[in-house]
Design an enzyme around this catalytic site. Structure first.
Site, PDB file in Angstrom:
ATOM      1  NE  ARG A  36      42.204  -8.613 -21.652  1.00  7.35           N
ATOM      2  CZ  ARG A  36      43.466  -8.942 -21.901  1.00  7.35           C
ATOM      3  NH1 ARG A  36      44.205  -9.520 -20.969  1.00  7.35           N
ATOM      4  NH2 ARG A  36      44.002  -8.684 -23.087  1.00  7.35           N
TER       5      ARG A  36
ATOM      6  CE1 TYR B  55      20.990 -15.454  -7.478  1.00  6.80           C
ATOM      7  CE2 TYR B  55      22.531 -16.292  -9.099  1.00  6.80           C
ATOM      8  CZ  TYR B  55      21.602 -15.360  -8.707  1.00  6.80           C
ATOM      9  OH  TYR B  55      21.277 -14.322  -9.545  1.00  6.80           O
TER      10      TYR B  55
ATOM     11  CG  ASP C   5      26.979 -16.585  -2.511  1.00 11.04           C
ATOM     12  OD1 ASP C   5      26.976 -15.423  -2.054  1.00 11.04           O
ATOM     13  OD2 ASP C   5      26.375 -16.897  -3.559  1.00 11.04           O
TER      14      ASP C   5
ATOM     15  CE  LYS D 284      22.062  -9.936  -6.673  1.00  6.83           C
ATOM     16  NZ  LYS D 284      22.338 -11.357  -6.433  1.00  6.83           N
TER      17      LYS D 284
HETATM   18  C1  LIG Z   1      22.743 -12.402  -7.140  1.00 11.62           C
HETATM   19  C2  LIG Z   1      23.460 -13.537  -6.522  1.00 11.62           C
HETATM   20  C3  LIG Z   1      24.473 -14.198  -7.219  1.00 11.62           C
HETATM   21  C4  LIG Z   1      24.870 -13.834  -8.636  1.00 11.62           C
HETATM   22  O1  LIG Z   1      25.393 -12.555  -8.741  1.00 11.62           O
HETATM   23  P1  LIG Z   1      25.240 -11.602 -10.055  1.00 11.62           P
HETATM   24  O2  LIG Z   1      25.923 -10.360  -9.624  1.00 11.62           O
HETATM   25  O3  LIG Z   1      23.776 -11.458 -10.309  1.00 11.62           O
HETATM   26  O4  LIG Z   1      25.915 -12.305 -11.178  1.00 11.62           O
HETATM   27  C5  LIG Z   1      25.122 -15.249  -6.566  1.00 11.62           C
HETATM   28  N1  LIG Z   1      24.784 -15.621  -5.316  1.00 11.62           N
HETATM   29  C6  LIG Z   1      23.796 -15.009  -4.631  1.00 11.62           C
HETATM   30  C7  LIG Z   1      23.457 -15.481  -3.268  1.00 11.62           C
HETATM   31  C8  LIG Z   1      23.094 -13.946  -5.199  1.00 11.62           C
HETATM   32  O5  LIG Z   1      22.121 -13.360  -4.523  1.00 11.62           O
END
Ligand SMILES: *Cc1c(COP(=O)(O)O)cnc(C)c1O
Length: 379
Positions: free
Chosen positions: A51, A103, A175, A200
């Site tokens: 962890r 998001y 982000d 992603k």
């Molecule tokens: C998918 C996404 C998130 C969240 O991420 P997860 O891995 O699904 O928890 C946050 N910001 C953006 C722009 C995203 O596309």
């Protein structure tokens, strides 16, 4: 880590050390949760309990830091775990500014979880820097950027937002999930930290969930987030880290191909009689095209478009697709299309006739043919 001349090389080599016992050039997956102490009780090899630290997570963090040009990265079990941990470094009474089309799940966390806990927030249309400025208050501690944004592909001028934040004494977190480090480097433009949903583009194959915060160790968030990662335990598994590292090797190639195909499909859709409007920062008529051209190396693999008519017509286009997959998420090899509003709540500002696409790695001709037949069918 040596600095390479290109992100293509960094994506393959950063964080990878050949296994000293076998010479394997692909790192083994270390599933052990606990590591042996030395006879004197010390841990000279640096690992105690998974962890707190794990070799695969260390390797991933080194690679992610190198990709964004930082000296630190903190990996989490999902993008939302990264978002949540960043926000939990704040205190009740603090104020944050988020984009009005952030998001969707971020908006839910702010309203339903952290609002009752005492964090206050404002939403602003940050594609206009004056609107961001108007939303900043004396107690604003953090400004969150998401550019390009979801699902309207709005562009925020990162440099302008960063100087505004600096003057206000607030931190800037960007982000960078949609841009990816291949196309956009917010730290170079003045952001304090970058957040990724590694689910992603970074992992890139729709088969692993993960998140990360990438920042320099001198940033005041670094030590707090490291402690929260180790103690809070929202950590990625060793296999998830390994899969993400595997994905990183082809990240630059994938993202460039996806951006090229997205640009072609944006043009194609823009000329269709069944389409009202296309949102893609690479189109000359995008309101912040100039800013995108300045701060991004290319315009990315995401686009949205409005189908002429309403929800019914948009759903009919989605239903008519034969190759393109109807699914949420983005950044993988499969091209995905989604009716975004039906995933959000009844009051969502997302237009009911909007379809969002994540362009994958199929041939542009095949994707275009599929869109063509699905659009023709609603005439
Ligand atoms: C998918 C996404 C998130 C969240 O991420 P997860 O891995 O699904 O928890 C946050 N910001 C953006 C722009 C995203 O596309």
């Amino acid at each position: 880590m040596d600095k390479f001349k290109s992100i293509d090389t960094t994506a393959i080599h950063a964080g990878v050390n050949n296994d000293p016992t076998t010479g394997a050039i692909v790192p083994p997956i270390n599933l052990a949760t606990t590591f042996e102490r030395d006879p004197d009780g010390e841990y000279s090899r640096g690992y105690i309990y998974t962890r707190s630290e794990n070799p695969n997570r260390d390797a991933l963090e080194q690679a992610l830091a190198a990709l964004e040009g930082a000296d630190g990265a903190i990996a989490f079990g999902s993008g939302m775990a990264a978002v949540f941990n960043i926000l939990m470094t704040l205190r009740p009474g603090d104020h944050v500014v988020f984009p009005d089309d952030a998001y969707y799940q971020c908006r839910v966390i702010l309203n339903d979880v952290l609002g009752p806990w005492g964090l206050t927030h404002s939403l602003a249309d940050m594609s206009r820097i004056d609107k961001l400025e108007a939303a900043v208050r004396p107690e604003t501690k953090l400004i969150w950027l998401e550019t390009p944004s979801n699902p309207l592909l709005k562009i925020v001028d990162i440099q302008a937002a960063a100087s505004l934040a600096k003057a206000a004494g607030a931190l800037i977190v960007c982000d960078n999930t949609w841009g990816s480090p291949v196309l956009q480097n917010p730290l170079e433009l003045g952001a304090d930290a970058v957040m990724h949903s590694t689910t992603k583009y970074l992992a890139g194959h729709h088969d692993v969930l993960g998140g990360a915060v990438i920042l320099n160790q001198a940033c005041p968030l670094y030590d707090k987030l490291r402690t929260m990662q180790r103690l809070g335990g929202a950590v990625p598994s060793p296999f998830d880290c390994w899969l993400t590292m595997r994905g990183l090797q082809t990240l630059p190639l994938r993202v460039r191909a996806q951006a090229k195909a997205a640009a072609a499909l944006a043009e194609f859709l823009n000329n269709r009689p069944e389409v009202d409007r296309v949102f893609y920062p690479g189109l000359a008529d995008h309101p912040n095209h100039q800013i995108a051209a300045r701060q991004m190396k290319d315009f990315g693999g995401m686009l949205s478009f409005l189908v002429k008519g309403g929800k019914k017509e948009a759903l009919a286009v989605a239903a008519g697709l034969k190759l393109i997959t109807r699914a949420t998420s983005l950044g993988g090899a499969h091209t995905l299309l989604e009716h975004r509003a039906s995933l959000e709540d009844a009051n969502t500002p997302t237009p009911q006739n909007l379809l969002r696409m994540s362009i994958g790695l199929e041939a542009i001709e095949d994707l275009q043919a599929d869109l063509d037949q699905a659009l023709k069918a609603i005439r």
